[in-house]
Design an enzyme around this catalytic site. Structure first.
Site, PDB file in Angstrom:
ATOM      1  N   SER A 297       0.826  -1.249   0.019  1.00 44.63           N
ATOM      2  CA  SER A 297      -0.014   0.027   0.051  1.00 44.63           C
ATOM      3  C   SER A 297       0.913   1.236  -0.022  1.00 44.63           C
ATOM      4  O   SER A 297       1.729   1.350  -0.863  1.00 44.63           O
ATOM      5  CB  SER A 297      -0.858  -0.143   1.240  1.00 44.63           C
ATOM      6  OG  SER A 297      -1.874   1.138   1.070  1.00 44.63           O
ATOM      7  N   ASP A 361      -8.459  -4.672  -6.722  1.00 40.26           N
ATOM      8  CA  ASP A 361      -8.056  -3.645  -5.587  1.00 40.26           C
ATOM      9  C   ASP A 361      -7.985  -2.211  -6.269  1.00 40.26           C
ATOM     10  O   ASP A 361      -7.258  -2.137  -7.492  1.00 40.26           O
ATOM     11  CB  ASP A 361      -6.688  -3.954  -5.378  1.00 40.26           C
ATOM     12  CG  ASP A 361      -5.888  -3.293  -3.895  1.00 40.26           C
ATOM     13  OD1 ASP A 361      -6.816  -2.100  -3.643  1.00 40.26           O
ATOM     14  OD2 ASP A 361      -5.010  -3.532  -3.407  1.00 40.26           O
ATOM     15  N   HIS A 418      -7.858  -5.178  -0.703  1.00 41.26           N
ATOM     16  CA  HIS A 418      -6.622  -4.487  -0.405  1.00 41.26           C
ATOM     17  C   HIS A 418      -5.793  -5.121   0.760  1.00 41.26           C
ATOM     18  O   HIS A 418      -4.446  -4.831   0.727  1.00 41.26           O
ATOM     19  CB  HIS A 418      -6.947  -3.027  -0.125  1.00 41.26           C
ATOM     20  CG  HIS A 418      -5.639  -2.214  -0.043  1.00 41.26           C
ATOM     21  ND1 HIS A 418      -4.621  -1.987  -1.151  1.00 41.26           N
ATOM     22  CD2 HIS A 418      -5.001  -1.709   0.787  1.00 41.26           C
ATOM     23  CE1 HIS A 418      -3.741  -1.214  -0.897  1.00 41.26           C
ATOM     24  NE2 HIS A 418      -3.960  -0.847   0.465  1.00 41.26           N
TER      25      HIS A 418
END
Length: 507
Positions: A297, A361, A418
């Site tokens: 991320s 995602d 995610h």
């Protein structure tokens, strides 16, 4: 641009997407549910909750050895006796992973799961409760982290913790504590540097220096905070090309510091480079080395900035040795970071990047929803001169699809898609495009639900099951209080000599 961003914000703020789906205990199980459960059990008999064996991740160094460690589910050639020591340059991307992704190379999968587990360790040890006076820190010291999380056999030692200042003007990136007295009002623990020990180094064929970055602990609203304008990299970091630009928020996090804070009185950039400089030139000056940067991320964005920075500042060249140390970035669920000139400069420096993405995602689609690497060249040449510019992904992409897993709910929300444990689960069962999902390593699917509601109800795994026992509260002298932690081992010397070397070093 504004329309796309507003849609993203609406999607992230939709309570239907954020709500956790609770099992319906009233509705009786119908035959189709039972049939599904039987099929799942036939595909892979579920064991009691058991994490992936760090012994197998640490000790298995050959393809056939992996098959023996992991059982019949590991799909390898019985004659394949390659070792990580023999193949490490290819696994680190020397040939851009040509022929290793489809079908999936078992040694590469093994290494990706190992590196991904290092990032997951950040999440598992991060104090995320804003009502704790240790909020934003690691629950465990450098010496305790791997051992406490059941990773004692991973074969790496943590040398430095990395801290960013949480006072940057990006409110959705960092939550704030609710208590007036905390371990630090300015710092947030963002990752660590870890180095293979002598035993693991022998198996890997080189000493591996690994920089690990976690992502944000908050929900995904942070992507709406991306300032959507590109800032010249040379304004903060040495760069010979003034046209190289990166997302301003990522650059701020990487280069900002707080002088009166003992954890981040120097930027996290200088924390990293000082440690790498010391390891490369003083601790292991005569050894074969690799530098691996891994993140998830927001941590993926920091990983790419770090990979560029390590290569550009020539930290990867020893003082008395012209051998280039390979720099590789493995990123999970990473957003775009910079423009096409940034991508080109990273490639010129020889940095290798493998991006692992889930097609469902939304984070890898940001920023640059409208103008990105898929924009026609004629339009890109015009738009790249605008303030927001054109964001471009870099490196080689490994595309995963969580809907191929029979264990995961296909209707999982944006946070599930995610989730890093979800990524590692899907990677464990990936063998190539169009190939059947089949777990290759004995990695318990229950890990996916540690902090999510992503597994199918038929598996009967509780959601958000990983809990800090009593949130650190203990009974002492008749009262419940928070356990006092010693933060001394969390602090690393500033390496002033090494920092000065970095500050005076030009591109």
């Amino acid at each position: 641009m504004a329309v796309s961003l507003s849609r993203m914000v609406l999607a992230l703020s939709n309570p239907l997407l954020q709500a956790r789906r609770q099992p319906d205990y009233i509705q009786k199980q119908n035959p189709s549910d039972l049939e599904t459960r039987i099929k799942l059990s036939a595909t892979r008999p579920l064991r009691p909750a058991r994490a992936i064996s760090m012994d197998s991740l640490a000790s298995s160094s050959t393809a056939t050895g992996l098959q023996q460690e992991l059982g019949s589910e590991a799909k390898t050639d019985s004659q394949d006796t390659r070792t990580i020591a023999d193949s490490w340059r290819q696994l680190q991307g020397e040939n851009n992973w040509d022929g290793l992704l489809d079908p999936m190379d078992p040694l590469l999968r093994h290494e990706l799961l190992k590196y991904g587990s290092k990032v997951q360790a950040c999440y598992d040890s991060f104090e995320f409760d804003p009502t704790s006076k240790y909020f934003g820190s690691s629950r465990y010291s450098k010496r305790e982290l791997y051992k406490t999380l059941g990773m004692a056999e991973i074969g790496y030692d943590i040398t430095r913790y990395l801290y960013v200042t949480s006072n940057v003007k990006l409110p959705k990136f960092f939550l704030k504590t609710r208590f007036p007295r905390v371990w630090s009002t300015d710092a947030s623990w963002m990752g660590y540097i870890t180095v293979s020990n002598d035993k693991m180094t022998k198996k890997l064929g080189r000493r591996d220096v690994c920089i690990v970055w976690r992502g944000t602990i908050t929900r995904l609203e942070w992507i709406a905070d991306l300032s959507n304008y590109l800032k010249p990299l040379s304004s903060e970091i040495p760069c010979p090309d003034p046209l190289v630009r990166v997302e301003a928020g990522f650059l701020t996090i990487y280069t900002d510091a707080k002088k009166n804070c003992q954890y981040c009185n120097i930027s996290v950039r200088e924390q990293v480079l000082a440690e790498i400089y010391k390891l490369v030139n003083e601790t292991y000056p005569d050894e074969e080395l690799s530098i691996t940067i891994v993140g998830h991320s927001l941590g993926s964005a920091l990983a790419l900035l770090t990979a560029y920075d390590v290569a550009e500042t020539v930290i990867t060249r020893r003082k008395n040795d012209n051998r280039k140390i390979p720099v590789t970035a493995f990123t999970f669920a990473g957003p775009r970071v910079g423009n096409n000139r940034f991508k080109q400069r990273v490639e010129q420096l020889g940095v290798k990047v493998l991006r692992i993405v889930n097609v469902h995602d939304i984070v890898p689609d940001s920023p640059g929803f409208l103008f990105n690497e898929n924009t026609p060249p004629a339009i890109m040449n015009v738009v790249e001169h605008f303030p927001w510019g054109v964001y471009t992904h870099m490196g080689v992409e490994l595309e995963l699809d969580h809907k191929n897993s029979p264990f995961l709910r296909p209707d999982g929300d944006v946070a599930c898609a995610h989730n890093l444990e979800g990524y590692l689960h899907v990677l464990n069962g990936y063998h190539g495009k169009g190939k059947k999902f089949e777990p290759a390593m004995d990695r318990d699917p229950a890990l996916v639900n540690k902090s999510s509601d992503f597994l199918k109800d038929e598996l009967e795994v509780m959601i958000n099951w990983m809990q800090n026992h009593n949130k650190g509260m203990v009974l002492k002298n008749g009262r419940y209080v928070q356990i006092e932690r010693s933060m001394e081992d969390h602090i690393t010397e500033n390496n002033h000599h090494h920092i000065q070397q970095i500050r005076t070093h030009g591109p």
